[in-house]
Structure formats: C-alpha cells, structure tokens
Design a protein around this motif. Structure first.
Motif, PDB file in Angstrom:
ATOM      1  N   ALA A  35     -25.380-134.316  47.244  1.00 57.41           N
ATOM      2  CA  ALA A  35     -24.237-134.200  46.335  1.00 57.41           C
ATOM      3  C   ALA A  35     -23.673-132.790  46.294  1.00 57.41           C
ATOM      4  CB  ALA A  35     -24.657-134.637  44.928  1.00 57.41           C
ATOM      5  N   THR A  36     -24.486-131.801  46.642  1.00 53.10           N
ATOM      6  CA  THR A  36     -24.053-130.402  46.573  1.00 53.10           C
ATOM      7  C   THR A  36     -23.171-130.005  47.736  1.00 53.10           C
ATOM      8  OG1 THR A  36     -26.017-129.726  45.317  1.00 53.10           O
ATOM      9  CG2 THR A  36     -24.887-128.010  46.565  1.00 53.10           C
ATOM     10  N   TRP A  37     -23.493-130.476  48.938  1.00 52.18           N
ATOM     11  CA  TRP A  37     -22.767-130.022  50.131  1.00 52.18           C
ATOM     12  C   TRP A  37     -21.253-130.167  50.015  1.00 52.18           C
ATOM     13  CZ3 TRP A  37     -24.265-126.575  53.204  1.00 52.18           C
ATOM     14  CH2 TRP A  37     -25.584-126.487  53.666  1.00 52.18           C
ATOM     15  N   PRO A  38     -20.703-131.281  49.542  1.00 53.69           N
ATOM     16  CA  PRO A  38     -19.236-131.393  49.494  1.00 53.69           C
ATOM     17  C   PRO A  38     -18.576-130.378  48.567  1.00 53.69           C
ATOM     18  CG  PRO A  38     -20.276-133.561  49.320  1.00 53.69           C
ATOM     19  CD  PRO A  38     -21.358-132.547  49.156  1.00 53.69           C
ATOM     20  N   ARG A  39     -19.325-129.836  47.611  1.00 55.60           N
ATOM     21  CA  ARG A  39     -18.732-128.909  46.645  1.00 55.60           C
ATOM     22  C   ARG A  39     -19.077-127.456  46.922  1.00 55.60           C
ATOM     23  NH1 ARG A  39     -19.313-132.198  40.891  1.00 55.60           N
ATOM     24  NH2 ARG A  39     -19.359-134.301  41.792  1.00 55.60           N
ATOM     25  N   ALA A  40     -20.091-127.224  47.756  1.00 58.10           N
ATOM     26  CA  ALA A  40     -20.538-125.850  47.999  1.00 58.10           C
ATOM     27  C   ALA A  40     -19.445-124.997  48.629  1.00 58.10           C
ATOM     28  CB  ALA A  40     -21.783-125.862  48.882  1.00 58.10           C
ATOM     29  N   ARG A  41     -18.641-125.595  49.507  1.00 55.52           N
ATOM     30  CA  ARG A  41     -17.570-124.826  50.143  1.00 55.52           C
ATOM     31  C   ARG A  41     -16.547-124.362  49.115  1.00 55.52           C
ATOM     32  NH1 ARG A  41     -15.011-127.071  55.589  1.00 55.52           N
ATOM     33  NH2 ARG A  41     -17.183-126.670  56.135  1.00 55.52           N
ATOM     34  N   HIS A  42     -16.258-125.197  48.126  1.00 56.66           N
ATOM     35  CA  HIS A  42     -15.305-124.806  47.088  1.00 56.66           C
ATOM     36  C   HIS A  42     -15.847-123.647  46.251  1.00 56.66           C
ATOM     37  CE1 HIS A  42     -12.881-128.214  48.184  1.00 56.66           C
ATOM     38  NE2 HIS A  42     -13.841-129.060  47.884  1.00 56.66           N
ATOM     39  N   VAL A  43     -17.146-123.656  46.003  1.00 55.94           N
ATOM     40  CA  VAL A  43     -17.748-122.537  45.268  1.00 55.94           C
ATOM     41  C   VAL A  43     -17.648-121.266  46.100  1.00 55.94           C
ATOM     42  CG1 VAL A  43     -19.863-121.657  44.222  1.00 55.94           C
ATOM     43  CG2 VAL A  43     -19.308-124.086  44.034  1.00 55.94           C
ATOM     44  N   ALA A  44     -17.910-121.373  47.403  1.00 55.10           N
ATOM     45  CA  ALA A  44     -17.803-120.201  48.278  1.00 55.10           C
ATOM     46  C   ALA A  44     -16.390-119.638  48.256  1.00 55.10           C
ATOM     47  CB  ALA A  44     -18.214-120.577  49.696  1.00 55.10           C
ATOM     48  N   GLU A  45     -15.383-120.504  48.259  1.00 56.17           N
ATOM     49  CA  GLU A  45     -14.000-120.043  48.181  1.00 56.17           C
ATOM     50  C   GLU A  45     -13.735-119.314  46.872  1.00 56.17           C
ATOM     51  OE1 GLU A  45     -11.847-123.650  48.682  1.00 56.17           O
ATOM     52  OE2 GLU A  45     -12.212-123.787  50.845  1.00 56.17           O
ATOM     53  N   LEU A  46     -14.345-119.789  45.816  1.00 58.35           N
ATOM     54  CA  LEU A  46     -14.127-119.210  44.493  1.00 58.35           C
ATOM     55  C   LEU A  46     -14.715-117.808  44.378  1.00 58.35           C
ATOM     56  CD1 LEU A  46     -13.042-120.078  41.617  1.00 58.35           C
ATOM     57  CD2 LEU A  46     -15.426-120.586  41.064  1.00 58.35           C
ATOM     58  N   ILE A  47     -15.856-117.566  45.027  1.00 55.96           N
ATOM     59  CA  ILE A  47     -16.551-116.289  44.836  1.00 55.96           C
ATOM     60  C   ILE A  47     -16.384-115.319  46.001  1.00 55.96           C
ATOM     61  CG2 ILE A  47     -18.277-117.432  43.394  1.00 55.96           C
ATOM     62  CD1 ILE A  47     -20.253-117.283  45.664  1.00 55.96           C
ATOM     63  N   PHE A  49     -24.961-120.433  52.409  1.00 56.98           N
ATOM     64  CA  PHE A  49     -24.550-120.766  53.770  1.00 56.98           C
ATOM     65  C   PHE A  49     -23.029-120.823  53.874  1.00 56.98           C
ATOM     66  CE2 PHE A  49     -23.015-124.138  56.576  1.00 56.98           C
ATOM     67  CZ  PHE A  49     -23.452-123.668  57.806  1.00 56.98           C
ATOM     68  N   GLU A  50     -22.393-121.511  52.947  1.00 57.02           N
ATOM     69  CA  GLU A  50     -20.934-121.642  52.995  1.00 57.02           C
ATOM     70  C   GLU A  50     -20.251-120.292  52.780  1.00 57.02           C
ATOM     71  OE1 GLU A  50     -19.329-124.053  54.038  1.00 57.02           O
ATOM     72  OE2 GLU A  50     -20.493-125.879  53.730  1.00 57.02           O
ATOM     73  N   LEU A  51     -20.802-119.442  51.936  1.00 62.07           N
ATOM     74  CA  LEU A  51     -20.206-118.132  51.701  1.00 62.07           C
ATOM     75  C   LEU A  51     -20.308-117.260  52.944  1.00 62.07           C
ATOM     76  CD1 LEU A  51     -18.869-116.129  49.777  1.00 62.07           C
ATOM     77  CD2 LEU A  51     -21.163-115.468  49.000  1.00 62.07           C
ATOM     78  N   ALA A  52     -21.483-117.224  53.574  1.00 60.13           N
ATOM     79  CA  ALA A  52     -21.647-116.432  54.795  1.00 60.13           C
ATOM     80  C   ALA A  52     -20.739-116.945  55.901  1.00 60.13           C
ATOM     81  CB  ALA A  52     -23.103-116.461  55.235  1.00 60.13           C
ATOM     82  N   SER A  53     -20.601-118.269  55.997  1.00 59.52           N
ATOM     83  CA  SER A  53     -19.724-118.854  57.009  1.00 59.52           C
ATOM     84  C   SER A  53     -18.275-118.445  56.764  1.00 59.52           C
ATOM     85  CB  SER A  53     -19.843-120.377  56.998  1.00 59.52           C
ATOM     86  OG  SER A  53     -21.156-120.794  57.308  1.00 59.52           O
ATOM     87  N   ARG A  54     -17.863-118.481  55.513  1.00 56.37           N
ATOM     88  CA  ARG A  54     -16.485-118.114  55.178  1.00 56.37           C
ATOM     89  C   ARG A  54     -16.212-116.638  55.457  1.00 56.37           C
ATOM     90  NH1 ARG A  54     -12.185-119.913  52.316  1.00 56.37           N
ATOM     91  NH2 ARG A  54     -10.915-118.346  51.240  1.00 56.37           N
ATOM     92  N   LEU A  55     -17.174-115.772  55.157  1.00 61.24           N
ATOM     93  CA  LEU A  55     -16.998-114.336  55.349  1.00 61.24           C
ATOM     94  C   LEU A  55     -17.253-113.908  56.786  1.00 61.24           C
ATOM     95  CD1 LEU A  55     -18.693-112.970  52.102  1.00 61.24           C
ATOM     96  CD2 LEU A  55     -16.245-113.327  52.536  1.00 61.24           C
TER      97      LEU A  55
END
Length: 352
Positions: free
Chosen positions: A200-212, A336-342
């Motif tokens: 359930a977390t994976w679909p929302r983790a990317r949105h959190v990474a975008e936010l921070i 993971f999503e934050l590092a990928s985004r950055l």
C-alpha cells in the motif's frame, strides 16, 4: 564499496518474508538463552545508528510484556555513563545490538557489563563476530545475499530479535496474562501486516518524495515505539538521498521545532494506533496550521486525511508493542523514491 539504490526497493519487498523466515530460529534461540533471566529486573539495550533505533522501538515491549525497566542507550552513552553498577548488576541484562557484529563500543560495553556481573546478550546478523565473542549469549538473525545499501532488513531483523527477547523474558519472569502463550505466534503474524503495508505504501511513496525533495530539512515525528521508527526513517532519508532529515518526539516538537523557519518545512508524523495516536493527530493538525506540508503514517481507514496532505497507510492489526515492525516500512520506500528523484547514490551526494 558500491552502494546499490535498487537494493532498497528489493529489501522493502522482502521484509514480510524475513519476519516469517527468522521468527522460528530466533525464537528458539531466545527461548534457550532466556532460561537464565528469571531474576532480571533491568534491561539495558545499546547500539549505534539503526541498532539504537531498534532499541528505542523495542523499549515498550520490554516494559509492558516483560515487566522490567528498560533503558535504550546509545553505545557511547551506555559505555561511558550508563553501565549498571556492580551492586545492582546481578539483576541486569545488557543487550548489545550490532548487525555487522563489529561495533567496538558495543563489544566493549558487553565486556564491561560482564565483569560487573550482569547478564549479557549480543543481537546480530553475523555469527562469530566480536560482539558475539564479548557476550554470554547471542541471538543471530542471518540475512544472506544482501547487496550494499542503507540497512532495512538488518534493522528489522534486530528489532524482531529484541521483541522476541522481550516476549521470552516476560515468560520466564511469570508475566502470565490472557493470551500470553500466543504472543510469539502473534509476532510471527505481523509479517502479513508488513507485506500489506509495503504494497500500500509504494503507490504513495513517490508523492511523498516529490513533497520533500526541495526542502532544506524534513522532520519526522513519533513517540513510544514510533519514536524509534521516526529516528530510523530520518536516518534512511539521509543515508539514501543525502537529504537533511531529523527526528523528534511529538511533544518536544511542539515545544521547540514547531517554531522553526521556514514555515514550509515538511513534517512526517507517525500516528499508528496506540497510546500516543491522539497526540500525533493534534501535532499533525498544528503543523498544518503553521503552513507545513504534513504526511501522516496511519491507518487511513481512521480518516486522517482531514489533517494531512498525504497519508502513508498502515495495514493489518498489530499490538502497539510490536507496531514498529509495521510503522517503519515506509522509510525504505520513501528514501528510495527520494534518492531516485534527486539522482543520488546512497551514502553520497554524487549523481547515481
């Protein structure tokens, strides 16, 4: 050593299976070593980094399920300031946590505790390591085939071993209660909640990474077992993405960091069901009132969306003493999503 970002994603998905695989052998070992703990009244749990965070997350299990005083202290603090005195050491258990088994301060703390007459236990994923040699007994939770990355499975393995130790300590101390014989089985069943929460977390983790992603600082808040989870999550954001993240107790944030500028600092709040959930809801609402983007880690069936910009959902039903196994799952996915985004590699600000 080349750290592999993709390994973090694989480790998040392996967490539930690890609980099932490690539960039986670690429980059997804990049951054997706990036979000599009947007179233990104080438990000191020490480590550094993730190991210390696991100790913080397990404190409630020792106090509530084993009925002892539990002091989770960092390795330096225990070694230099917190070892049990010789006159009280016979009623003390000192637990040294080191996934690698090589932490010199943890090993030295175990040796010194032993010379004072305390019982000593090493919790590690590495058999035959310095911490196991320094302790009277050891709980080894091996995790083969790990590629280098910020630790997720090792943290969970350490936490699981500590929780099973608390259950077994309570058993030998005669902490009888309705359903008590099912505690160890109940702990194994947390695996399902961990897997459901990860999915359930994976679909929302990317949105959190975008936010921070653009924030100068990200705050992670929690209390009780959630405080250990908050410390762990902040560490993963730093290790994986080089992002400045820091953790704080819910109430202490209200008194100090709530006043910090800029007003738009993102705030992640662990609001798992339990004693501090109501306060977590209040703090999340206060953070949002102050203009902070708020992410809440909670059972979203309770309706926390009213006081959060995003919800990282918790699935299943888990008693609070075991709750850090579930409420820490989001940390690896978001990191993971934050590092990928950055576009950064773990433990480095270089581009991946």
């Amino acid at each position: 050593m080349a750290y592999v970002l993709e390994e973090m994603a694989a480790q998040v998905d392996a967490l539930g299976g690890d609980v099932r695989a490690l539960h039986g052998p670690v429980l059997a070992a804990a049951r054997q070593v706990a036979a000599g703990w009947a007179k233990v009244e104080h438990v000191y749990v020490t480590g550094s980094g993730d190991s210390h965070h696991a100790a913080l997350a397990a404190e409630m299990a020792f106090t509530e399920l084993a009925g002892v005083v539990c002091l989770p202290l960092s390795a330096l603090r225990l070694l230099k300031y917190g070892l049990p005195r010789a006159e009280t050491a016979r009623a003390a258990l000192v637990v040294g946590v080191s996934a690698s088994g090589g932490h010199p301060l943890v090993a030295e703390a175990l040796r010194q505790a032993d010379t004072r007459g305390a019982r000593t236990l090493a919790v590690t994923s590495t058999a035959g390591s310095p911490v196991t040699a320094a302790a009277e007994a050891a709980l080894v939770a091996p995790l083969p085939s790990l590629r280098p990355c910020p630790g997720l499975r090792t943290y969970q393995a350490s936490l699981l071993a500590l929780l099973l130790s608390a259950v077994e300590l309570g058993r030998v101390r005669g902490r009888a209660a309705p359903g008590r014989d099912d505690l160890a089985r109940e702990l194994r069943e947390v695996a399902g909640a961990v897997e459901e929460t990860a999915a359930a977390t994976w679909p929302r983790a990317r949105h959190v990474a975008e936010l921070i992603a653009a924030a100068p600082v990200t705050m992670v808040l929690g209390s009780g077992p959630g405080y250990g989870g908050a410390r762990f999550a902040a560490a993963k954001l730093v290790e994986a993405a080089g992002a400045f993240a820091t953790a704080q107790d819910l109430e202490e944030w209200e008194h100090v960091e709530a006043l910090a500028r800029p007003s738009g600092l993102p705030t992640l709040v662990i609001a798992a069901p339990g004693r501090s959930r109501a306060r977590a809801v209040q703090v999340a609402a206060r953070a949002r009132e102050r203009g902070r983007p708020v992410v809440v880690v909670a059972d979203d069936r309770d309706g926390p969306a009213a006081f959060a910009d995003l919800v990282l959902p918790l699935r299943g039903t888990v008693r609070e003493e075991f709750s850090a196994l579930r409420s820490s799952v989001f940390a690896g996915a978001v990191a993971f999503e934050l590092a990928s985004r950055l576009g950064v590699a773990p433990f480095s600000t270089r581009t991946a």
